[in-house]
Design an enzyme around this catalytic site. Structure first.
Site, PDB file in Angstrom:
ATOM      1  CG  ASP A  73       6.120   4.992   7.031  1.00  0.00           C
ATOM      2  OD1 ASP A  73       6.497   6.168   7.208  1.00  0.00           O
ATOM      3  OD2 ASP A  73       6.709   4.015   7.533  1.00  0.00           O
ATOM      4  N   GLY A  74       1.860   5.196   5.183  1.00  0.00           N
ATOM      5  CA  GLY A  74       0.861   4.999   4.134  1.00  0.00           C
ATOM      6  C   GLY A  74       0.326   6.318   3.612  1.00  0.00           C
ATOM      7  CE  LYS A  78      -5.234   8.956  -1.248  1.00  0.00           C
ATOM      8  NZ  LYS A  78      -6.501   8.818  -0.482  1.00  0.00           N
ATOM      9  CG  ASN A 151       6.670   1.607  -0.639  1.00  0.00           C
ATOM     10  OD1 ASN A 151       7.696   2.267  -0.543  1.00  0.00           O
ATOM     11  ND2 ASN A 151       5.959   1.239   0.416  1.00  0.00           N
ATOM     12  CD  GLU A 152       4.907  -2.330  -2.518  1.00  0.00           C
ATOM     13  OE1 GLU A 152       3.720  -1.965  -2.356  1.00  0.00           O
ATOM     14  OE2 GLU A 152       5.797  -2.113  -1.683  1.00  0.00           O
ATOM     15  CG  ASP A 180       1.677 -17.795  -2.981  1.00  0.00           C
ATOM     16  OD1 ASP A 180       1.180 -18.671  -3.709  1.00  0.00           O
ATOM     17  OD2 ASP A 180       1.783 -17.910  -1.743  1.00  0.00           O
ATOM     18  CB  ALA A 194      10.477  -5.690  -1.756  1.00  0.00           C
ATOM     19  CG  MET A 195      12.973  -6.181   4.491  1.00  0.00           C
ATOM     20  SD  MET A 195      13.107  -4.940   5.799  1.00  0.00           S
ATOM     21  CE  MET A 195      11.518  -5.143   6.632  1.00  0.00           C
ATOM     22  CB  SER A 196       7.528  -8.575   4.242  1.00  0.00           C
ATOM     23  OG  SER A 196       7.466  -7.436   5.062  1.00  0.00           O
TER      24      SER A 196
END
Length: 296
Positions: A73-74, A78, A151-152, A180, A194-196
Site C-alpha cells: 500500500d505504501g 507514493k 491518505n492524510e 499529540d 486516522a482509523m488507528s
C-alpha cells in the site's frame, strides 16, 4: 473484444526481490498479449529485463494508458499520487506487501492473469480517490509532490510532547485543541492512520474530509466529518521544544513554528483506480481489517 488499454506501464517497489520477480512475470504476460510496455526506471534496474522501454513516473503519466503498480500500500500511495499530479492515468494495484488494502489484486498467478485480462479489456469497476493539498504560510516554495496527500495530512508532536492548535473551517472558528496532534484525512486515508487514532471509516466515493484528534487532552474531543469543499486553517498556538511536525502521507516532514498557519483543502486531481468488475469495498473491509468479525 479488443484491449481498451494498449500502452501499459509497470511500476514496482524498489529493492524487493519478490516484486522484481513479479514485474518480470507481468512483463512477459503483457508482451504475450501484444501490448506496448514501459517500465519505470528504477523498477527496471531491479530486474533482469533487457532491451525494455523505460521512463520516469512523469513520462509514464503523460505517455501511457494505464499504470500497474506492484508492491504494498505504501508503494501504491507514493506512485499513484505522483502519477495523478501529471495526468488522469488510471492505476491498477497488485499486492506484494502485507495488508494490500489499496493494492486489491492478489498476486496469485492464474487469478491475476484473468483479472488483468478483464480489466485491460475494459471490464472493470472504477474508484475515484480524492486528495488533499496543503500550504504552510512561510513555506511557499515547497515542491508540489510534498504538498499533496492521498491518505492524510498530519500535524504531530515531537517526542510525545503536547502542543496547542486552533482550527478554523471556511474562515469560521471551529475548536482549540491540546494534545499529540491532528490528522486531516481523505476517505481513502480513513482506514489508515486516522482509523488507528479512533476516526470513522468513510467510503472512498464520499465527498468528505475527517479531522481526527490524536490523544487530545480532553474528555469531549471527537473526530469531525466535514465537506471536502471546505477550507481548513490550522494555527500552531504553543508547543514545548522540539517543534511539532507536519507530514504528508507519512513523508515530507516539515517543522512548524508557533503562530504558523497550515491551510488544507481538496486537491484538483484525483487518483483513478481500476478494480475487477465484482470488486466490493466492504469485502475489503471485512477481509483486510476484520470488520464485524465474529470473535466468539
Amino acid at each position: 473484444m479488443a484491449f481498451k488499454y494498449h500502452k501499459v506501464a509497470i511500476v514496482g517497489k524498489h529493492y524487493k526481490k519478490e516484486v522484481s520477480q513479479m514485474v518480470e512475470t507481468l512483463y512477459a504476460y503483457l508482451q504475450q498479449q501484444g501490448l506496448e510496455i514501459i517500465v519505470e526506471n528504477d523498477t527496471a534496474a531491479d530486474t533482469s529485463l533487457v532491451n525494455v522501454a523505460i521512463a520516469s513516473l512523469k513520462e509514464i503519466a503523460l505517455r501511457c494508458d494505464v499504470a500497474i503498480v506492484v508492491g504494498g500500500d505504501g508503494n501504491f500511495l507514493k506512485a499513484s499520487r505522483l502519477l495523478a499530479l501529471y495526468s488522469n492515468i488510471p492505476v491498477i494495484g497488485i499486492n506484494k506487501g502485507k495488508l494490500g488494502f489499496l493494492t486489491t489484486l492478489a498476486a496469485d498467478d492464474n487469478a491475476l492473469k484473468n483479472d488483468l485480462y478483464a480489466i485491460l479489456k475494459g471490464d472493470s469497476s472504477v474508484t475515484k480517490m480524492s486528495m488533499l493539498k496543503c500550504r504552510v504560510d512561510n513555506n511557499l516554495r515547497a515542491p508540489l509532490e510534498a504538498s499533496i496527500a492521498l491518505n492524510e495530512i498530519a500535524i504531530t508532536a515531537s517526542r510525545g510532547l503536547m502542543f496547542g492548535l486552533k482550527v478554523f473551517i471556511d474562515g469560521r472558528y471551529a475548536f482549540d485543541q491540546r494534545g499529540d496532534g491532528l490528522i486531516v484525512s481523505t476517505p481513502t486515508g480513513s482506514t489508515a492512520h486516522a482509523m488507528s487514532a479512533g476516526g470513522p471509516i468513510l467510503n472512498p466515493n464520499q465527498n468528505s474530509v475527517v479531522l481526527v484528534p490524536i490523544c487530545s487532552h480532553s474528555l469531549n474531543s471527537r473526530p469531525l466529518v466535514i465537506s471536502d469543499e471546505s477550507v481548513i486553517d490550522i494555527y500552531i498556538t504553543d508547543y514545548n521544544d522540539p517543534e511539532p511536525v507536519l507530514s504528508i502521507d507519512g513523508r515530507h516532514d516539515t517543522i512548524l513554528k508557533a503562530h504558523q498557519k497550515v491551510t488544507i483543502q481538496k486537491a484538483r486531481k484525483k487518483v483513478t483506480v481500476l478494480h475487477t468488475k465484482d470488486y466490493n469495498y466492504y469485502d475489503t473491509l471485512r477481509e483486510k481489517l476484520g470488520w464485524s468479525k465474529v470473535l466468539f
